[in-house]
Design a protein around this motif. Sequence first.
Motif, mmCIF file in Angstrom:
data_model
loop_
_atom_site.group_PDB
_atom_site.id
_atom_site.type_symbol
_atom_site.label_atom_id
_atom_site.label_comp_id
_atom_site.label_asym_id
_atom_site.label_seq_id
_atom_site.Cartn_x
_atom_site.Cartn_y
_atom_site.Cartn_z
ATOM 1 N N SER A 38 -41.833 -41.010 -5.668
ATOM 2 C CA SER A 38 -40.320 -41.168 -6.277
ATOM 3 C C SER A 38 -39.727 -39.717 -6.211
ATOM 4 O O SER A 38 -38.450 -39.805 -6.162
ATOM 5 N N GLU A 41 -37.866 -39.386 -2.860
ATOM 6 C CA GLU A 41 -36.849 -40.435 -2.980
ATOM 7 C C GLU A 41 -35.479 -39.696 -3.747
ATOM 8 O O GLU A 41 -34.583 -39.794 -3.345
ATOM 9 N N ILE A 42 -35.857 -39.061 -4.816
ATOM 10 C CA ILE A 42 -35.076 -38.360 -5.714
ATOM 11 C C ILE A 42 -34.465 -37.326 -4.794
ATOM 12 O O ILE A 42 -33.251 -37.127 -4.684
ATOM 13 N N GLU A 44 -34.339 -36.978 -1.573
ATOM 14 C CA GLU A 44 -33.582 -37.488 -0.457
ATOM 15 C C GLU A 44 -32.155 -37.815 -0.838
ATOM 16 O O GLU A 44 -31.392 -37.256 -0.096
ATOM 17 N N SER A 45 -32.505 -38.508 -2.054
ATOM 18 C CA SER A 45 -31.003 -38.816 -2.384
ATOM 19 C C SER A 45 -30.142 -37.747 -2.675
ATOM 20 O O SER A 45 -28.786 -37.751 -2.337
ATOM 21 N N GLU A 46 -30.724 -36.717 -3.488
ATOM 22 C CA GLU A 46 -29.851 -35.644 -3.711
ATOM 23 C C GLU A 46 -29.321 -34.895 -2.626
ATOM 24 O O GLU A 46 -28.168 -34.325 -2.623
ATOM 25 N N ALA A 48 -28.760 -36.446 0.575
ATOM 26 C CA ALA A 48 -27.723 -37.027 1.039
ATOM 27 C C ALA A 48 -26.336 -36.908 0.238
ATOM 28 O O ALA A 48 -25.360 -36.862 0.831
ATOM 29 N N THR A 49 -26.516 -36.771 -1.195
ATOM 30 C CA THR A 49 -25.202 -36.800 -2.087
ATOM 31 C C THR A 49 -24.661 -35.516 -1.735
ATOM 32 O O THR A 49 -23.320 -35.192 -1.546
ATOM 33 N N LYS A 52 -22.910 -35.294 1.577
ATOM 34 C CA LYS A 52 -21.798 -36.153 1.557
ATOM 35 C C LYS A 52 -20.735 -35.357 1.017
ATOM 36 O O LYS A 52 -19.569 -35.349 1.439
#
Length: 70
Positions: A38, A41-42, A44-46, A48-49, A52
């Motif tokens: 978990s 995933e958090i 990796e998401s951060e 990516a954001t 971007k």
Amino acid sequence: MKILEDKMELLVTQNTRINESLAMLINESKRCSDEVKSLKEIIESEIATSTKNADNEFIKVNILLYYIYH
């Protein structure tokens, strides 16, 4: 014979406790593994954001520079 029965009973009790402890450790290990997944995933998401957002800011700066110098 009573001594052997008592020792067998003790061994069975100890074995039961060991099995219960192992079951608890396995469950805790699974829970920790799920938490790590978990968190991964958090993160990796951060990332990516953030990437971007940084890309978008870079594009904005380049557009501004283009209009300033053209």
